[in-house]
Design an enzyme around this catalytic site. Sequence first.
Site, PDB file in Angstrom:
ATOM      1  N   VAL A 203       0.995  -1.039  -0.346  1.00  0.00           N
ATOM      2  CA  VAL A 203      -0.086  -0.115   0.037  1.00  0.00           C
ATOM      3  C   VAL A 203       0.796   1.412  -0.097  1.00  0.00           C
ATOM      4  O   VAL A 203       0.078   2.358  -0.335  1.00  0.00           O
ATOM      5  CB  VAL A 203      -1.275   0.490   1.027  1.00  0.00           C
ATOM      6  CG1 VAL A 203      -2.047  -1.804   1.678  1.00  0.00           C
ATOM      7  CG2 VAL A 203      -0.091  -0.303   2.620  1.00  0.00           C
TER       8      VAL A 203
ATOM      9  N   ASN B 291      -7.604  -1.019   5.262  1.00  0.00           N
ATOM     10  CA  ASN B 291      -7.297  -2.021   5.977  1.00  0.00           C
ATOM     11  C   ASN B 291      -6.407  -2.084   6.966  1.00  0.00           C
ATOM     12  O   ASN B 291      -5.480  -2.505   7.672  1.00  0.00           O
ATOM     13  CB  ASN B 291      -8.127  -3.172   6.496  1.00  0.00           C
ATOM     14  CG  ASN B 291      -8.023  -4.027   7.508  1.00  0.00           C
ATOM     15  OD1 ASN B 291      -7.788  -3.675   8.536  1.00  0.00           O
ATOM     16  ND2 ASN B 291      -7.751  -4.774   7.055  1.00  0.00           N
TER      17      ASN B 291
ATOM     18  N   SER C 114      -8.810   3.400  15.070  1.00  0.00           N
ATOM     19  CA  SER C 114      -8.277   2.478  16.459  1.00  0.00           C
ATOM     20  C   SER C 114      -9.058   3.025  17.188  1.00  0.00           C
ATOM     21  O   SER C 114      -9.445   4.401  16.784  1.00  0.00           O
ATOM     22  CB  SER C 114      -6.961   2.497  16.229  1.00  0.00           C
ATOM     23  OG  SER C 114      -6.839   1.606  17.565  1.00  0.00           O
TER      24      SER C 114
ATOM     25  N   TYR D 116       1.477   4.859  16.457  1.00  0.00           N
ATOM     26  CA  TYR D 116       0.199   4.521  16.425  1.00  0.00           C
ATOM     27  C   TYR D 116      -0.543   4.846  16.258  1.00  0.00           C
ATOM     28  O   TYR D 116      -1.483   5.087  15.515  1.00  0.00           O
ATOM     29  CB  TYR D 116       0.519   3.256  16.694  1.00  0.00           C
ATOM     30  CG  TYR D 116      -0.853   2.023  16.836  1.00  0.00           C
ATOM     31  CD1 TYR D 116      -0.812   1.280  15.454  1.00  0.00           C
ATOM     32  CD2 TYR D 116      -1.689   2.220  17.536  1.00  0.00           C
ATOM     33  CE1 TYR D 116      -1.347   0.530  14.925  1.00  0.00           C
ATOM     34  CE2 TYR D 116      -2.929   1.404  16.423  1.00  0.00           C
ATOM     35  CZ  TYR D 116      -3.016   0.455  15.464  1.00  0.00           C
ATOM     36  OH  TYR D 116      -3.863   0.430  15.915  1.00  0.00           O
TER      37      TYR D 116
ATOM     38  N   ALA E 220      -0.619   8.480  16.127  1.00  0.00           N
ATOM     39  CA  ALA E 220      -0.694   9.619  15.524  1.00  0.00           C
ATOM     40  C   ALA E 220      -1.135   8.952  14.288  1.00  0.00           C
ATOM     41  O   ALA E 220      -2.043  10.105  13.211  1.00  0.00           O
ATOM     42  CB  ALA E 220       0.317  10.095  15.760  1.00  0.00           C
TER      43      ALA E 220
ATOM     44  N   ILE F  75      -8.466  -6.275  19.065  1.00  0.00           N
ATOM     45  CA  ILE F  75      -9.289  -7.745  17.528  1.00  0.00           C
ATOM     46  C   ILE F  75      -7.968  -8.285  18.667  1.00  0.00           C
ATOM     47  O   ILE F  75      -7.391  -8.578  17.930  1.00  0.00           O
ATOM     48  CB  ILE F  75      -9.771  -6.839  16.792  1.00  0.00           C
ATOM     49  CG1 ILE F  75     -10.147  -5.384  17.027  1.00  0.00           C
ATOM     50  CG2 ILE F  75     -10.732  -8.148  15.958  1.00  0.00           C
ATOM     51  CD1 ILE F  75     -11.374  -5.353  17.945  1.00  0.00           C
TER      52      ILE F  75
END
Length: 268
Positions: A60, A87, A140, A153, A155, A186
């Site tokens: 990505v 995702n 999140s 993370y 940020a 999760i």
Amino acid sequence: MAERKAIFITGGASGIGRAIALLFGQRGWFVGLGDVDKDGLRETEDQIGHGFVFSHVFDVRDREAWNGALDGFAIATGGRIDVLVNNAGIPLGGELIQNSTEEIERCLDINLKGVLFGAQAAYPHLVETAPGSCLLNTASAAGIYGTPGASVYSATKFGVRAVTESLDGEWAEYGIKVRSLMPGFIDTPLLEHATNRQSNEAIRQRVTDAGLEITPVGDVAQAAWDAVHGDKLHTTVGKSAKRLAFASRWLPGRLRKEMRSSARPMGK
């Protein structure tokens, strides 16, 4: 144009991406999968169990690769993409001073730049299937309030939340819905990862020690379905995420005190 609706999901080789793919596949959608994990993509394809599935191995972080992935999927579906699920993401924990330059850049590039690139690449396809098409971004609970021991993370997930809100305004006139999921912890393979390269502690152990619940991945898949078909901008998933959203809105002072008093960097 084909009648069967089509959804393309990054991070489709495992975890949340796989769960979303299985649910939409079971409900008759043509499913497209993107990931760097070729074997994992094959496993997801096998689990979907019907012929209306397409997978493309790509990163990505590569803007041009996005065009190849989505153009290929559009050809496979007969010319339509109704939903793009941004995702793909990676965890990164530990105190900021513990995180290496490489770790920081990789987390920013995958979790945030990858989402921006995906939105750009998806736009011309989603315009064609609007109104009702949807860009769904996996944010999140860490995008609700900054998590001690996970500054980088957090940020990135605040950034994903901001992108979602910005594009909700930008794309409204075109009839494209923009939504985000905000899950807590999760039950996915990501929980088995170490928080960072200086730590031997898995994220799952860190969560368990903190007394936090781990939400079944199927709950996120159902939330994705509801987000695509509903009108809610951000969807929290799991008790922790819902409590955090409530506290950040109504009890910000108390939440700040709790975070400061209970903070234990994830890398320790």
